[in-house]
Design a protein around this motif. Structure first.
Motif, PDB file in Angstrom:
ATOM      1  N   TYR A 273       4.662 -25.179  -6.287  1.00  0.00           N
ATOM      2  CA  TYR A 273       3.337 -24.851  -5.755  1.00  0.00           C
ATOM      3  C   TYR A 273       2.873 -23.473  -6.243  1.00  0.00           C
ATOM      4  CZ  TYR A 273       0.123 -23.312  -2.001  1.00  0.00           C
ATOM      5  OH  TYR A 273      -0.926 -22.805  -1.285  1.00  0.00           O
ATOM      6  N   ILE A 274       3.754 -22.477  -6.108  1.00  0.00           N
ATOM      7  CA  ILE A 274       3.411 -21.118  -6.517  1.00  0.00           C
ATOM      8  C   ILE A 274       3.264 -21.031  -8.037  1.00  0.00           C
ATOM      9  CG2 ILE A 274       4.195 -18.716  -6.557  1.00  0.00           C
ATOM     10  CD1 ILE A 274       3.167 -19.599  -3.842  1.00  0.00           C
ATOM     11  N   ARG A 275       4.097 -21.743  -8.778  1.00  0.00           N
ATOM     12  CA  ARG A 275       3.993 -21.730 -10.235  1.00  0.00           C
ATOM     13  C   ARG A 275       2.637 -22.248 -10.693  1.00  0.00           C
ATOM     14  NH1 ARG A 275       6.428 -19.237 -14.368  1.00  0.00           N
ATOM     15  NH2 ARG A 275       8.495 -19.769 -13.575  1.00  0.00           N
ATOM     16  N   VAL A 281      -4.250 -18.395 -11.589  1.00  0.00           N
ATOM     17  CA  VAL A 281      -4.591 -16.988 -11.379  1.00  0.00           C
ATOM     18  C   VAL A 281      -4.459 -16.203 -12.676  1.00  0.00           C
ATOM     19  CG1 VAL A 281      -3.879 -14.870 -10.200  1.00  0.00           C
ATOM     20  CG2 VAL A 281      -4.003 -17.018  -8.941  1.00  0.00           C
ATOM     21  N   ALA A 282      -3.442 -16.502 -13.493  1.00  0.00           N
ATOM     22  CA  ALA A 282      -3.259 -15.812 -14.770  1.00  0.00           C
ATOM     23  C   ALA A 282      -4.463 -16.026 -15.681  1.00  0.00           C
ATOM     24  CB  ALA A 282      -1.986 -16.300 -15.455  1.00  0.00           C
ATOM     25  N   PHE A 283      -4.998 -17.230 -15.675  1.00  0.00           N
ATOM     26  CA  PHE A 283      -6.195 -17.511 -16.475  1.00  0.00           C
ATOM     27  C   PHE A 283      -7.350 -16.611 -16.044  1.00  0.00           C
ATOM     28  CE2 PHE A 283     -10.262 -19.787 -16.712  1.00  0.00           C
ATOM     29  CZ  PHE A 283     -10.390 -19.935 -18.089  1.00  0.00           C
ATOM     30  N   LEU A 284      -7.557 -16.478 -14.732  1.00  0.00           N
ATOM     31  CA  LEU A 284      -8.637 -15.634 -14.226  1.00  0.00           C
ATOM     32  C   LEU A 284      -8.396 -14.163 -14.553  1.00  0.00           C
ATOM     33  CD1 LEU A 284      -9.219 -17.193 -10.686  1.00  0.00           C
ATOM     34  CD2 LEU A 284     -10.785 -17.281 -12.627  1.00  0.00           C
ATOM     35  N   VAL A 285      -7.184 -13.689 -14.321  1.00  0.00           N
ATOM     36  CA  VAL A 285      -6.869 -12.278 -14.555  1.00  0.00           C
ATOM     37  C   VAL A 285      -7.071 -11.909 -16.013  1.00  0.00           C
ATOM     38  CG1 VAL A 285      -4.998 -10.586 -14.597  1.00  0.00           C
ATOM     39  CG2 VAL A 285      -5.311 -12.035 -12.589  1.00  0.00           C
ATOM     40  N   ASN A 286      -6.568 -12.732 -16.927  1.00  0.00           N
ATOM     41  CA  ASN A 286      -6.698 -12.440 -18.354  1.00  0.00           C
ATOM     42  C   ASN A 286      -8.131 -12.596 -18.845  1.00  0.00           C
ATOM     43  OD1 ASN A 286      -4.024 -11.747 -18.799  1.00  0.00           O
ATOM     44  ND2 ASN A 286      -3.398 -13.826 -19.311  1.00  0.00           N
ATOM     45  N   THR A 287      -8.807 -13.636 -18.393  1.00  0.00           N
ATOM     46  CA  THR A 287     -10.178 -13.885 -18.849  1.00  0.00           C
ATOM     47  C   THR A 287     -11.133 -12.802 -18.370  1.00  0.00           C
ATOM     48  OG1 THR A 287      -9.765 -16.268 -18.785  1.00  0.00           O
ATOM     49  CG2 THR A 287     -12.054 -15.565 -18.892  1.00  0.00           C
ATOM     50  N   LEU A 288     -10.954 -12.353 -17.130  1.00  0.00           N
ATOM     51  CA  LEU A 288     -11.850 -11.349 -16.539  1.00  0.00           C
ATOM     52  C   LEU A 288     -11.337  -9.925 -16.728  1.00  0.00           C
ATOM     53  CD1 LEU A 288     -12.621 -13.251 -13.216  1.00  0.00           C
ATOM     54  CD2 LEU A 288     -14.106 -13.067 -15.220  1.00  0.00           C
ATOM     55  N   ASP A 289     -10.165  -9.773 -17.335  1.00  0.00           N
ATOM     56  CA  ASP A 289      -9.571  -8.461 -17.602  1.00  0.00           C
ATOM     57  C   ASP A 289      -9.461  -7.649 -16.317  1.00  0.00           C
ATOM     58  OD1 ASP A 289      -8.442  -6.407 -19.024  1.00  0.00           O
ATOM     59  OD2 ASP A 289     -10.353  -5.575 -19.713  1.00  0.00           O
ATOM     60  N   ILE A 290      -8.785  -8.220 -15.330  1.00  0.00           N
ATOM     61  CA  ILE A 290      -8.627  -7.594 -14.019  1.00  0.00           C
ATOM     62  C   ILE A 290      -7.403  -6.689 -14.025  1.00  0.00           C
ATOM     63  CG2 ILE A 290      -8.064  -8.064 -11.592  1.00  0.00           C
ATOM     64  CD1 ILE A 290      -9.816 -10.584 -11.868  1.00  0.00           C
ATOM     65  N   PHE A 305       9.683 -14.067  -5.486  1.00  0.00           N
ATOM     66  CA  PHE A 305       9.585 -14.612  -6.840  1.00  0.00           C
ATOM     67  C   PHE A 305       8.169 -14.704  -7.413  1.00  0.00           C
ATOM     68  CE2 PHE A 305       9.683 -18.220  -3.863  1.00  0.00           C
ATOM     69  CZ  PHE A 305       8.539 -18.921  -4.212  1.00  0.00           C
ATOM     70  N   ILE A 306       7.126 -14.479  -6.625  1.00  0.00           N
ATOM     71  CA  ILE A 306       5.785 -14.691  -7.159  1.00  0.00           C
ATOM     72  C   ILE A 306       5.405 -13.672  -8.233  1.00  0.00           C
ATOM     73  CG2 ILE A 306       4.612 -13.350  -5.350  1.00  0.00           C
ATOM     74  CD1 ILE A 306       2.310 -15.409  -5.547  1.00  0.00           C
ATOM     75  N   SER A 307       5.845 -12.414  -8.091  1.00  0.00           N
ATOM     76  CA  SER A 307       5.508 -11.406  -9.108  1.00  0.00           C
ATOM     77  C   SER A 307       6.086 -11.786 -10.462  1.00  0.00           C
ATOM     78  CB  SER A 307       6.013 -10.025  -8.682  1.00  0.00           C
ATOM     79  OG  SER A 307       5.354  -9.570  -7.537  1.00  0.00           O
ATOM     80  N   GLU A 313       3.373 -16.081 -16.413  1.00  0.00           N
ATOM     81  CA  GLU A 313       2.162 -16.839 -16.728  1.00  0.00           C
ATOM     82  C   GLU A 313       1.098 -15.954 -17.392  1.00  0.00           C
ATOM     83  OE1 GLU A 313       2.015 -20.002 -16.672  1.00  0.00           O
ATOM     84  OE2 GLU A 313       3.978 -20.199 -15.706  1.00  0.00           O
ATOM     85  N   LEU A 314       1.052 -14.681 -17.032  1.00  0.00           N
ATOM     86  CA  LEU A 314       0.124 -13.760 -17.690  1.00  0.00           C
ATOM     87  C   LEU A 314       0.488 -13.610 -19.164  1.00  0.00           C
ATOM     88  CD1 LEU A 314      -0.190 -11.005 -14.933  1.00  0.00           C
ATOM     89  CD2 LEU A 314      -2.052 -12.427 -15.794  1.00  0.00           C
ATOM     90  N   ARG A 315       1.766 -13.520 -19.468  1.00  0.00           N
ATOM     91  CA  ARG A 315       2.209 -13.422 -20.868  1.00  0.00           C
ATOM     92  C   ARG A 315       1.904 -14.714 -21.623  1.00  0.00           C
ATOM     93  NH1 ARG A 315       6.778 -11.068 -18.292  1.00  0.00           N
ATOM     94  NH2 ARG A 315       6.902  -8.811 -18.641  1.00  0.00           N
ATOM     95  N   ALA A 316       2.149 -15.847 -20.966  1.00  0.00           N
ATOM     96  CA  ALA A 316       1.942 -17.141 -21.627  1.00  0.00           C
ATOM     97  C   ALA A 316       0.467 -17.402 -21.904  1.00  0.00           C
ATOM     98  CB  ALA A 316       2.526 -18.256 -20.762  1.00  0.00           C
ATOM     99  N   ASN A 317      -0.393 -16.841 -21.078  1.00  0.00           N
ATOM    100  CA  ASN A 317      -1.822 -17.129 -21.176  1.00  0.00           C
ATOM    101  C   ASN A 317      -2.574 -16.190 -22.112  1.00  0.00           C
ATOM    102  OD1 ASN A 317      -4.737 -16.421 -19.778  1.00  0.00           O
ATOM    103  ND2 ASN A 317      -4.288 -18.618 -19.738  1.00  0.00           N
ATOM    104  N   THR A 318      -1.987 -15.041 -22.448  1.00  0.00           N
ATOM    105  CA  THR A 318      -2.710 -14.047 -23.232  1.00  0.00           C
ATOM    106  C   THR A 318      -2.619 -14.316 -24.728  1.00  0.00           C
ATOM    107  OG1 THR A 318      -3.002 -11.670 -23.594  1.00  0.00           O
ATOM    108  CG2 THR A 318      -0.744 -12.475 -23.408  1.00  0.00           C
TER     109      THR A 318
END
Length: 374
Positions: A273-275, A281-290, A305-307, A313-318
Motif C-alpha cells: 500500500y505504502i509503496r 507522490v514521487a511523481f508529484l514531487v519530481n514533476t512540481l520540484d517540491i 520504512f516510508i522514507s 521512488e524519487l530516484r526511480a522517477n527522476t
C-alpha cells in the motif's frame, strides 16, 4: 502588532516600531492600551548590548488570554484539540460519535456549545473553532461540496446551517489543507513557501456497517506562499492510478485475501500500500520540484520504512542521476496535525482582523502569514 508578536515572538518596543513603521510615541500608546487589557505582557529586562543605553523590555502575547479549538471530524468520532495562542495544547480528547449529513448541523452545534461551557474551567475566552473535514470544501463560500467518508452527496451550506448560529468564528476546511496549515503555523518563524503535506489515515471511511475501515489519503499543497485548492476546490483528492474501477470509492488499490484483517495488521499488504502511494507522490514531487514533504496522520504504522521507499521512488522517477533533493519530514504534530491546523487557521484569521484594533493612527500594512485564497 498582535499578529507581529504572534509570528515573531517577544520583541522590544523599538523592534516593534521598526517592523511596523510607527513612531515611538504611537507604539507607546498602543502598547499601554494592550497591557491595560492584558492582551500582551512584559518579560524581564534585556541587556542593551555593547553600545549601552537603556535596558529594553520584551513584549509577549499573553498566553493566558484566550484559546482556540480544532476539530478533526471522522466518520465515527471527533478529535478535539484546544491550544493557546502560542500553540501549546490545553487539552485533547476523542469523542465517539457517528456523523452523517442528516444530523451534522445539530451534532456540531452541540459540540460547540459544550466547548463554550469549558471557558469557566479554563478561565480564558474561546476565540473560535476550526473544523478539519474529509471531503471537497469550497472554503471561500464555506460549503461542503462532497464527502465520501461522511456521506455528503449534495452541497451543504456550512455557513448558513452552522457558523451563522454561533457568536464566535467557526470555519471548516479540508483535512489535508488543515494539515498543511498546521505546518505553516507550527513553523511560522521559518516562513514556509513551497511544500507538500501528505496525510495518511486508516479509520475514516467504512463502506458498510461492520466493514473494516478503509485507509484514506489527502494531499495539501503549499505553492509560493499559498495553500492551493485548485480550480474546483478538489486539489489533493487522491485515487490510485492502479484502482481502475470507476464504481469504487477506495482511494488506493488494496486486494484483500481470504482472511479479512485490518491493513495495519498485515505487514506485507501495508508495505504494498505504502509503496504504491510513494510512486504517486514521487511523481508529484519530481514533476512540481517540491523541496519539502511533510507526512502526518497515523505515522507510527509506517514510519520505519516510508522514507526509504519514498527516496527509492524519487530516484526511480527522476531523469537525472542526482540524489533526491526533497527533504522528507514527519509532522511533529502526528495524529493531531489536522486538528492543530484547524485551530491555527482560526488564530491566523482572527489575528488578521484584530490587527485593525492596534493602531488608532492608521492601520499599518499587514503581511499575511500565508494565503488561504486563490
Amino acid at each position: 502588532m498582535i499578529r507581529t508578536l504572534w509570528i515573531h515572538g517577544g520583541l522590544s518596543r523599538a523592534a516593534l516600531a521598526q517592523r511596523l513603521g510607527l513612531t515611538k510615541s504611537s507604539i507607546s500608546i498602543i502598547i499601554d492600551e494592550l497591557l491595560k487589557n492584558k492582551v500582551i505582557c512584559e518579560g524581564p529586562e534585556i541587556d542593551p548590548g555593547p553600545k549601552g543605553g537603556r535596558k529594553a523590555t520584551k513584549l509577549f502575547l499573553n498566553s493566558d488570554w484566550l484559546y482556540v479549538v480544532g476539530m478533526e471530524i471522522r466518520c465515527d468520532s471527533v478529535l478535539l484539540l484546544a491550544i493557546d495562542i502560542e500553540g501549546r495544547v490545553l487539552f485533547s480528547r476523542t469523542v465517539k460519535q457517528k456523523f452523517s449529513a442528516k444530523n451534522f448541523s445539530s451534532d456540531i452545534l452541540a459540540l460547540i456549545k459544550g466547548l463554550k461551557q469549558e471557558e469557566t474551567r479554563l478561565n480564558r475566552t474561546l476565540l473560535g473553532v476550526g473544523l478539519g473535514f474529509s471531503g471537497i470544501i469550497d472554503a471561500s463560500k464555506q460549503i461542503i461540496e462532497h464527502s465520501v467518508s461522511l456521506d455528503f452527496h449534495a452541497p451543504f451550506d456550512f455557513n448558513g446551517e452552522v457558523a451563522s448560529h454561533c457568536d464566535i468564528p467557526i470555519i471548516i476546511e479540508n483535512d489535508a489543507n488543515c494539515g498543511a496549515w498546521g505546518e505553516v503555523v507550527f513553523r511560522r518563524k521559518h516562513q514556509l513557501k513551497n511544500f507538500l503535506f501528505l496525510l495518511i489515515e486508516f479509520w475514516k471511511y467504512c463502506s458498510s456497517e461492520g466493514d473494516l475501515p478503509q485507509p484514506t489519503i489527502g494531499l495539501g499543497f503549499g505553492f509560493n506562499g499559498k495553500i492551493y485548492r485548485g480550480t474546483y476546490s478538489s486539489a489533493g483528492e487522491f485515487k490510485s492510478l492502479l484502482n481502475d474501477d470507476p464504481d469504487s470509492s477506495a482511494q488506493i488499490c488494496w486486494k484483500r485475501g481470504s482472511d479479512v484483517i485490518p491493513l495495519t495488521k498485515d505487514k506485507i499488504a501495508l508495505q504494498k500500500y505504502i509503496r504504491e502511494l510513494c510512486r504517486n507522490v514521487a511523481f508529484l514531487v519530481n514533476t512540481l520540484d517540491i523541496g519539502n514533504l511533510f507526512i502526518g496522520g497515523d505515522i507510527e504504522e509506517f514510519k520505519s520504512f516510508i522514507s526509504t521507499m519514498l527516496n527509492e521512488e524519487l530516484r526511480a522517477n527522476t531523469l537525472t542521476s542526482a540524489s533526491p533533493r526533497c527533504e522528507i519530514q514527519f509532522s511533529a504534530l502526528g495524529h493531531q496535525a489536522v486538528a492543530f491546523g484547524a485551530a491555527g487557521l482560526i488564530l491566523d484569521r482572527v489575528f488578521m482582523n484584530l490587527e485593525a484594533l492596534d493602531d488608532p493612527f492608521g492601520r499599518p500594512k499587514i503581511q499575511p502569514l500565508y494565503f488561504m485564497e486563490e
